[in-house]
Design an enzyme around this catalytic site. Structure first.
Site, short mmCIF file in Angstrom:
data_model
loop_
_atom_site.label_atom_id
_atom_site.label_comp_id
_atom_site.label_asym_id
_atom_site.label_seq_id
_atom_site.Cartn_x
_atom_site.Cartn_y
_atom_site.Cartn_z
N HIS A 48 52.97 6.92 -7.50
CA HIS A 48 52.88 7.63 -6.22
C HIS A 48 54.17 8.45 -6.05
O HIS A 48 55.22 8.09 -6.59
CB HIS A 48 52.76 6.65 -5.06
CG HIS A 48 51.43 5.98 -4.98
ND1 HIS A 48 50.97 5.43 -3.81
CD2 HIS A 48 50.46 5.76 -5.90
CE1 HIS A 48 49.78 4.90 -4.00
NE2 HIS A 48 49.45 5.08 -5.27
N GLU B 22 56.30 8.73 -3.66
CA GLU B 22 57.44 8.00 -3.12
C GLU B 22 58.13 7.16 -4.18
O GLU B 22 59.36 7.14 -4.29
CB GLU B 22 57.03 7.09 -1.97
CG GLU B 22 56.38 7.78 -0.80
CD GLU B 22 54.86 7.75 -0.87
OE1 GLU B 22 54.28 8.13 -1.91
OE2 GLU B 22 54.25 7.35 0.13
N CYS C 282 51.55 4.09 1.72
CA CYS C 282 50.69 2.91 1.58
C CYS C 282 51.57 1.67 1.55
O CYS C 282 52.80 1.76 1.59
CB CYS C 282 49.86 3.03 0.28
SG CYS C 282 50.85 2.87 -1.22
N CYS D 143 54.08 1.65 -1.43
CA CYS D 143 55.20 2.58 -1.22
C CYS D 143 56.10 2.13 -0.09
O CYS D 143 57.33 2.23 -0.19
CB CYS D 143 54.67 3.99 -0.98
SG CYS D 143 53.89 4.68 -2.46
#
Length: 153
Positions: free
Chosen positions: A55, A57, A85, A88
Protein backbone atom coordinates in the site's frame (compact mmCIF):
# COMPACT_ATOMS: atom_id res chain seq x y z
CA UNK A 1 -9.07 22.46 9.54
CA UNK A 2 -6.70 21.96 6.63
CA UNK A 3 -4.11 24.52 5.65
CA UNK A 4 -2.72 25.63 2.29
CA UNK A 5 0.29 23.41 3.00
CA UNK A 6 -2.00 20.43 3.61
CA UNK A 7 -3.66 21.00 0.25
CA UNK A 8 -0.29 21.43 -1.45
CA UNK A 9 1.03 18.14 -0.15
CA UNK A 10 -2.25 16.34 -0.77
CA UNK A 11 -2.02 17.48 -4.40
CA UNK A 12 1.42 15.87 -4.51
CA UNK A 13 -0.08 12.67 -3.07
CA UNK A 14 -2.80 12.85 -5.74
CA UNK A 15 -0.07 13.08 -8.39
CA UNK A 16 1.35 9.83 -7.02
CA UNK A 17 -2.11 8.25 -6.95
CA UNK A 18 -2.66 9.08 -10.63
CA UNK A 19 0.37 6.95 -11.51
CA UNK A 20 -0.88 3.77 -9.78
CA UNK A 21 -3.35 2.71 -12.50
CA UNK A 22 -0.45 2.58 -14.98
CA UNK A 23 0.34 -0.79 -13.43
CA UNK A 24 -3.21 -1.84 -12.53
CA UNK A 25 -3.22 -0.56 -8.96
CA UNK A 26 -5.95 1.34 -7.13
CA UNK A 27 -5.07 5.07 -7.28
CA UNK A 28 -3.86 5.85 -3.79
CA UNK A 29 -0.85 8.07 -3.20
CA UNK A 30 1.17 9.06 -0.16
CA UNK A 31 3.72 11.77 0.64
CA UNK A 32 5.67 12.11 3.87
CA UNK A 33 6.89 15.61 4.65
CA UNK A 34 9.41 16.87 7.19
CA UNK A 35 10.46 20.50 7.65
CA UNK A 36 8.52 21.52 4.57
CA UNK A 37 10.28 19.01 2.30
CA UNK A 38 9.04 15.68 0.95
CA UNK A 39 11.19 12.83 2.24
CA UNK A 40 9.20 9.97 0.70
CA UNK A 41 6.50 9.48 -1.92
CA UNK A 42 4.72 6.31 -2.99
CA UNK A 43 1.64 4.94 -4.65
CA UNK A 44 -0.14 1.63 -4.34
CA UNK A 45 1.89 -1.18 -5.90
CA UNK A 46 0.06 -4.33 -4.80
CA UNK A 47 -0.56 -5.48 -8.36
CA UNK A 48 2.86 -4.40 -9.60
CA UNK A 49 4.72 -6.23 -6.81
CA UNK A 50 2.12 -8.95 -6.19
CA UNK A 51 2.48 -7.99 -2.54
CA UNK A 52 -0.59 -7.46 -0.34
CA UNK A 53 1.38 -5.09 1.91
CA UNK A 54 2.45 -2.76 -0.92
CA UNK A 55 0.00 0.00 0.00
CA UNK A 56 1.15 3.57 -0.62
CA UNK A 57 1.48 4.32 3.11
CA UNK A 58 3.62 1.27 3.87
CA UNK A 59 5.93 1.92 0.93
CA UNK A 60 6.30 5.60 1.84
CA UNK A 61 6.99 4.75 5.50
CA UNK A 62 9.72 2.31 4.46
CA UNK A 63 11.35 4.93 2.23
CA UNK A 64 11.06 7.65 4.88
CA UNK A 65 12.68 5.40 7.49
CA UNK A 66 15.59 4.74 5.14
CA UNK A 67 15.93 8.46 4.40
CA UNK A 68 15.88 9.36 8.09
CA UNK A 69 18.07 6.46 9.16
CA UNK A 70 15.55 5.22 11.71
CA UNK A 71 12.00 3.95 12.03
CA UNK A 72 10.57 6.88 13.99
CA UNK A 73 9.16 9.56 11.69
CA UNK A 74 9.81 12.36 14.16
CA UNK A 75 8.65 15.73 12.89
CA UNK A 76 6.88 14.22 9.89
CA UNK A 77 3.38 14.55 8.47
CA UNK A 78 1.99 11.70 6.39
CA UNK A 79 -0.42 12.67 3.59
CA UNK A 80 -2.49 9.96 1.92
CA UNK A 81 -5.31 10.30 -0.59
CA UNK A 82 -7.51 7.59 0.98
CA UNK A 83 -8.31 6.92 4.62
CA UNK A 84 -5.81 4.31 5.87
CA UNK A 85 -6.90 0.69 6.31
CA UNK A 86 -6.14 -1.19 9.53
CA UNK A 87 -2.81 -2.50 8.23
CA UNK A 88 -1.66 0.97 7.22
CA UNK A 89 -2.98 2.57 10.39
CA UNK A 90 -0.99 0.04 12.39
CA UNK A 91 2.16 0.78 10.39
CA UNK A 92 1.58 4.50 10.84
CA UNK A 93 1.20 4.08 14.60
CA UNK A 94 4.44 2.12 14.70
CA UNK A 95 6.28 4.80 12.71
CA UNK A 96 4.92 7.59 14.92
CA UNK A 97 4.67 10.58 12.58
CA UNK A 98 3.50 13.75 14.28
CA UNK A 99 0.39 13.98 12.14
CA UNK A 100 -1.69 12.19 9.49
CA UNK A 101 -3.73 13.92 6.78
CA UNK A 102 -6.02 11.92 4.52
CA UNK A 103 -8.38 12.71 1.67
CA UNK A 104 -11.31 10.43 0.81
CA UNK A 105 -13.09 8.33 3.43
CA UNK A 106 -13.10 4.54 3.07
CA UNK A 107 -16.44 3.48 4.60
CA UNK A 108 -15.77 -0.28 4.47
CA UNK A 109 -12.16 -0.64 5.64
CA UNK A 110 -11.24 2.84 6.87
CA UNK A 111 -9.39 2.75 10.18
CA UNK A 112 -9.44 6.46 10.95
CA UNK A 113 -13.07 6.96 11.84
CA UNK A 114 -15.13 5.37 9.07
CA UNK A 115 -15.21 1.68 10.01
CA UNK A 116 -13.00 1.88 13.12
CA UNK A 117 -10.65 4.49 14.57
CA UNK A 118 -7.22 3.12 15.39
CA UNK A 119 -5.68 6.55 15.86
CA UNK A 120 -8.02 7.45 18.73
CA UNK A 121 -8.38 4.04 20.37
CA UNK A 122 -7.77 4.61 24.09
CA UNK A 123 -6.53 1.02 24.47
CA UNK A 124 -3.47 1.77 22.34
CA UNK A 125 -0.42 3.59 23.72
CA UNK A 126 0.07 5.97 20.77
CA UNK A 127 -2.22 8.78 19.56
CA UNK A 128 -1.58 10.67 16.36
CA UNK A 129 -3.51 13.79 15.39
CA UNK A 130 -5.50 13.27 12.19
CA UNK A 131 -6.92 15.73 9.67
CA UNK A 132 -9.48 14.12 7.38
CA UNK A 133 -11.22 15.11 4.19
CA UNK A 134 -8.45 17.23 2.64
CA UNK A 135 -9.22 17.37 -1.11
CA UNK A 136 -11.65 14.52 -0.52
CA UNK A 137 -13.63 15.34 -3.64
CA UNK A 138 -10.60 15.03 -5.91
CA UNK A 139 -9.47 11.82 -4.21
CA UNK A 140 -12.96 10.30 -4.43
CA UNK A 141 -13.34 11.28 -8.10
CA UNK A 142 -10.05 9.59 -8.95
CA UNK A 143 -11.15 6.39 -7.23
CA UNK A 144 -14.63 6.44 -8.80
CA UNK A 145 -13.15 6.89 -12.29
CA UNK A 146 -10.73 4.00 -11.75
CA UNK A 147 -13.43 1.58 -10.63
CA UNK A 148 -15.88 2.74 -13.32
CA UNK A 149 -13.26 1.99 -15.97
CA UNK A 150 -12.57 -1.44 -14.48
CA UNK A 151 -16.29 -2.22 -14.62
CA UNK A 152 -16.31 -1.27 -18.27
CA UNK A 153 -17.65 2.20 -18.31
Amino acid sequence: MSTADDERWMRRALDEARRAPDHGDVPVGCVIVRDGEPIATARNERELRQDPTAHAEVLAIRDAALTLGGWRLVGCTLYVTLEPCTMCAGAILQARPERVVWGAPEPVTGASGSAIDVFRDARLPTRIPVESGVLAGESSALLRAFFAERRGG
